[in-house]
Write an enzyme that holds these catalytic residues in place. Structure first.
Site, PDB file in Angstrom:
ATOM      1  N   ASP A 407       0.864  -1.180   0.000  1.00 37.13           N
ATOM      2  CA  ASP A 407       0.000   0.000   0.000  1.00 37.13           C
ATOM      3  C   ASP A 407       0.907   1.238   0.000  1.00 37.13           C
ATOM      4  O   ASP A 407       2.125   1.127   0.207  1.00 37.13           O
ATOM      5  CB  ASP A 407      -0.861  -0.046   1.273  1.00 37.13           C
ATOM      6  N   GLU A 410       2.614   4.798  -4.133  1.00 34.59           N
ATOM      7  CA  GLU A 410       2.606   5.735  -5.280  1.00 34.59           C
ATOM      8  C   GLU A 410       3.919   6.500  -5.397  1.00 34.59           C
ATOM      9  O   GLU A 410       4.294   6.805  -6.524  1.00 34.59           O
ATOM     10  CB  GLU A 410       1.422   6.699  -5.134  1.00 34.59           C
ATOM     11  N   ASP A 484      -9.100   3.058  -2.431  1.00 39.04           N
ATOM     12  CA  ASP A 484     -10.132   3.475  -1.474  1.00 39.04           C
ATOM     13  C   ASP A 484     -11.418   3.933  -2.136  1.00 39.04           C
ATOM     14  O   ASP A 484     -11.645   5.125  -2.320  1.00 39.04           O
ATOM     15  CB  ASP A 484      -9.579   4.598  -0.595  1.00 39.04           C
TER      16      ASP A 484
HETATM   17  O1  MIG Z   1      -3.751   6.133   4.589  1.00 35.40           O
HETATM   18  O2  MIG Z   1      -3.463   0.994   5.763  1.00 35.40           O
HETATM   19  O3  MIG Z   1      -5.950   1.962   0.433  1.00 35.40           O
HETATM   20  O4  MIG Z   1      -6.811  -0.217   1.939  1.00 35.40           O
HETATM   21  O5  MIG Z   1      -6.735   0.022   4.727  1.00 35.40           O
HETATM   22  C1  MIG Z   1      -4.562   4.996   4.421  1.00 35.40           C
HETATM   23  C2  MIG Z   1      -4.655   1.679   5.917  1.00 35.40           C
HETATM   24  C3  MIG Z   1      -3.683   3.790   4.245  1.00 35.40           C
HETATM   25  C4  MIG Z   1      -4.986   2.947   2.391  1.00 35.40           C
HETATM   26  C5  MIG Z   1      -5.405   1.687   1.702  1.00 35.40           C
HETATM   27  C6  MIG Z   1      -6.395   0.966   2.572  1.00 35.40           C
HETATM   28  C7  MIG Z   1      -5.774   0.658   3.906  1.00 35.40           C
HETATM   29  C8  MIG Z   1      -5.306   1.960   4.570  1.00 35.40           C
HETATM   30  N1  MIG Z   1      -4.373   2.653   3.684  1.00 35.40           N
END
Ligand code: MIG
Length: 786
Positions: A407, A410, A484
């Protein structure tokens, strides 16, 4: 030598058109040719044409300099020998290869690409290739009013991107799936043009922020970028499936996932303790709802430090992983790129001592604020850093973990620009480049590091990686979830064209957060979304902290029963899905397909965004509105059979179908076969039977393939698989079946039943020359036991 001005002025310095005029490539001056490579020097730079295969040609224009034939990490194909003839005609150069003709006019340089049937794939008239003093590059092509555009990765909106302008810049936008949201987590500077039933593909291999402009007023479309060069590949088609084969030859194909990765997955931000995870698994077991994986979101870590567990909440992760695996459930922890700045934290120490973190040109480290606080970021453009990061995953694989969730890659940073400082200078294995240039490939390279590292540690087992960010080629390493979304019906609707276009961009393994991530879900939405989820390639229910719980039982018995039924259906359909994943690996074709891929001549399919196909013979038409029990379904040519009722529908028509909450409308094309299995509590459970459904069509012959392998290792790459081909001849009062088997894998299942739907009254069927008895079940079906 020509002067390099590309870094003199930046696009963000707000030059107006007058001071920053568009400059055309200009006229041709000289031409030179080696085997499959042609170089033309022009007034304002150099153009190279390289034939990669008979059906793939690359064009590279370097403004004001000689061309360098570097590629982005998207590309895995090396040029194969292709015979090219060069004719220097009066006004143009003509390049002839077996399947492609390229015509380049001399004053000024304009490119036309045709296939061997003289079909125009790409053409420039007034506007060609150019650049601006600020470093932007642009390429035009004429457009046809018949054109439809697909691919472009992870975008909101409808299936067909005609009339849209799209930006590629990997961005973490919270809860972003709205029609006006353009740049999302992934960048796929690639598209397919469908024109009069035929298709061609263009991949723009530029990692800078890029733009694709298909707004329909003018007779031209364009693609361009904030920097770099014009570097693009034309893929000849002629069918949309051929384009996908070509594009995935260029950028790679997805390996066949481990079977457990295509089962049902349960996630939550976050399951916060070992106790909670064990209880969750126990509820699934007690309720007999199938489950293959549980995710650990950021709260499992010690102060959000990657490669650690919080020992209070998770005192014995090894036991947890082992005990759950015994029940057929895998644990998938999240791993973000940010490494906490903490001199007592070994990962930070190693990163510093090993020089693995991103730095400014002057040598100081880049720090950004993410979950752990001030953090350093591995420089994944360096192969040494990738190797290091990959090796670190031994921490997880030693605990028995086989899947990782990436996650924030980017990379996302909690600041105004939402990402790393664009001035950061990536090491890029000795060819340093700014973050401005390499931003879009950060997630892809993190995926490569993670996947390759895990693969080495898993002793021949297939790793599973889920990623949020990516670039063209990410399919080689990871499945993609669409980030999200929100628990809105609109977001369920948007997920269908989004996943279909990801599929048309070479990514077969994708899906949204089922039930919706942000906001509170509800029983009806979760039930309808789970119906869709059962048929999307990746099937995970995930929800955000602070929202209503979203496990299958969260909204009461009535919804639980429906959701359970569809999770069970997913397991019954796994053999069919698995065969499609094997096809994705072989040919680059998606599992979940827009109808246009199968019916490219049927204009009813061109922008059909609320129904989809699985493979080439199944149509799923979900209800995606609250309180709705009816919807219109388009069925293309042929006849289609309702999966639930066996009712036959005529194709080439729209039908109003009735689908109360417990019904997901599914249609199978007559004359075809689907291969199902039995309901299992997990893919780890015994898999003893195949149930083939043949939808009888008189006077027809059809061929159907069913694929299987061990589901865990890479032995399939060297022939350890089982591919059964069924050839079915249906005469008026006779059915004969020829079954042949290819490959060395001996499947676990030995029992095969074939259910005939809507077949005439028969007592026997000829199977490989032997007469087998037919057992009548209902009015409409009968069974043969093989
Ligand atoms: O700033 O890890 O898209 O699936 O649960 C949010 C917490 C960070 C974004 C991800 C989401 C995840 C969440 N993350």
């Amino acid at each position: 030598m020509l002067e390099d001005t590309s870094f003199a002025i930046r696009p963000d310095q707000g030059m107006n058109e007058e001071k920053n005029p568009f400059q055309d490539i200009g006229n041709a001056k000289n031409i030179s040719k080696t085997e499959n490579e042609i170089k033309i020097s022009a007034d304002n730079g150099e153009l190279a044409v390289v034939f990669y295969r008979d059906d793939i040609v690359r064009f590279v224009f370097q403004p004001l300099k000689e061309v360098m034939l570097d590629s982005s990490p998207a590309i895995v194909l090396a040029p194969e020998k292709s015979e090219v003839k060069l004719n220097d005609e009066k006004n143009a150069f003509r390049l002839e290869a077996p399947k492609l003709t390229v015509l380049i006019t001399k004053t000024p340089i304009r490119i036309t690409v045709m296939d061997s049937q003289r079909r125009v794939l790409f053409e420039q008239k007034e506007k060609g290739i150019g650049f601006k003093p600020t470093g932007e590059v642009i390429c035009h092509s004429t457009r046809n009013h018949e054109d439809h555009y697909y691919g472009l990765g992870e975008k909101t909106g409808y299936l067909d991107k005609r009339g849209e302008k799209l930006t590629m810049w990997n961005t973490d936008v919270y809860a972003p799936h709205n029609p006006e949201t353009d740049a999302l987590y992934q960048s796929h500077p690639y598209f397919m043009v469908l024109r009069n039933g035929a298709a061609q593909g263009i991949h723009f291999d530029n990692t800078f922020k890029s733009t694709f402009d298909f707004r329909s007023e003018a007779d031209v479309y364009s693609f361009g970028a904030e920097g770099g060069i014009v570097d693009f590949y034309v893929m000849a088609g002629p069918g949309p499936k051929d384009v996908l084969e070509q594009y995935t030859a260029l950028t790679g194909r997805a390996p066949i996932p481990p079977k457990w990765a295509i089962g049902y997955h349960q996630s939550r931000y976050s399951y916060e303790s070992e106790q909670e995870v064990r209880e969750l698994a126990a509820i699934f077991k007690e309720k007999e709802i199938p489950l293959d994986a549980v995710y650990l979101d950021i709260h499992y870590m010690n102060g959000y430090r990657v490669f650690t567990f919080d020992r209070e909440r998770f005192p014995e992760p090894e036991n947890l992983v082992r005990d759950l695996k015994e029940q057929g459930i895998r644990i998938i922890p999240i791993v973000d790129p940010g490494v906490k700045e903490d001199p007592e934290y070994p990962i930070y120490q190693e990163g510093i001592y090993g020089d693995h973190f991103c730095k400014y040109i002057e040598g100081s480290l880049y720090f950004g604020d993410v979950w752990p606080g001030n953090s350093a970021f591995p420089d994944f453009t360096s192969s040494k850093a990738r190797e290091w990061w990959g090796e670190k995953h031994k921490y997880y694989t030693d605990l028995g973990i086989e899947g990782i969730w990436n996650d924030m890659n980017e990379p996302s940073v909690f600041n105004e620009s939402k990402t790393m400082d664009l001035k950061v200078m990536h090491n890029n294995d000795g060819n340093p480049k700014t973050h401005r240039e390499l931003h879009n490939v950060y997630g892809l390279l993190m995926g490569e590091a993670t996947y390759d590292g895990m693969k080495k540690q898993l002793g021949g087992k297939r790793p599973f990686l889920l990623t949020r960010s990516g670039f063209s080629g990410v399919q080689r390493y990871a499945a993609v979830w669409t980030g999200d979304n929100r628990s809105f019906w609109e977001h369920l609707q948007l997920s269908i064209p989004m996943v279909m276009n990801l599929g048309l961009s070479g990514i077969p393994f994708a899906g949204p957060d089922v039930g919706g991530f942000a906001h509170d879900s509800n029983g009806e939405l979760l039930a309808r979304w789970s119906q869709v989820g059962a048929f999307t390639p990746y099937f995970r229910n995930h929800s955000a902290i602070g929202t209503l719980r979203q496990e299958p039982w969260s909204f009461g018995e009535k919804y639980e029963q429906i959701i359970k039924k569809y999770i069970e259906l997913r397991y019954q359909w796994l053999p069919q899905l698995y065969t499609l994943f094997a096809e994705a690996w072989q040919k680059g074709l998606p599992v979940m397909r827009p109808l246009m891929l199968e019916y490219p001549e049927d204009e009813n399919t061109f922008n059909l965004s609320d129904q989809f196909m699985l493979g080439n013979n199944i149509i799923v038409a979900p209800i995606m509105q609250p309180s709705a029990e009816h919807r219109a379904v388009y069925l293309p040519e042929g006849e289609w059979v309702d999966y639930w009722t066996d009712e036959v529908y005529a194709g080439g028509n729209h039908h109003l179908v009735h689908a109360p909450l417990e019904v997901l409308p599914i249609f199978i094309k007559k004359g075809t076969v689907i291969a199902l299995g039995e309901v299992r509590h997990s893919t780890a459970a015994a898999d003893s039977k195949r149930i083939l459904h043949y939808y009888y069509q008189p006077d027809s012959t059809s061929t159907f393939k069913m694929y299987d392998d061990d589901g865990t290792t890479f032995a399939y790459e060297s022939g350890e698989y089982c591919l059964k081909t069924f050839e079915i001849k249906a005469m008026n009062r006779e059915i004969s079946l020829k079954i042949s088997t290819e490959g060395r894998y001996e499947p676990e299942w030995q029992e095969v039943d074939i259910i005939l739907h809507d077949a005439p009254e028969l007592t026997t069927v000829d199977v490989n020359g032997e007469m087998k008895n037919v057992e009548k079940n209902t009015e409409k079906t009968c069974t043969i036991h093989l």
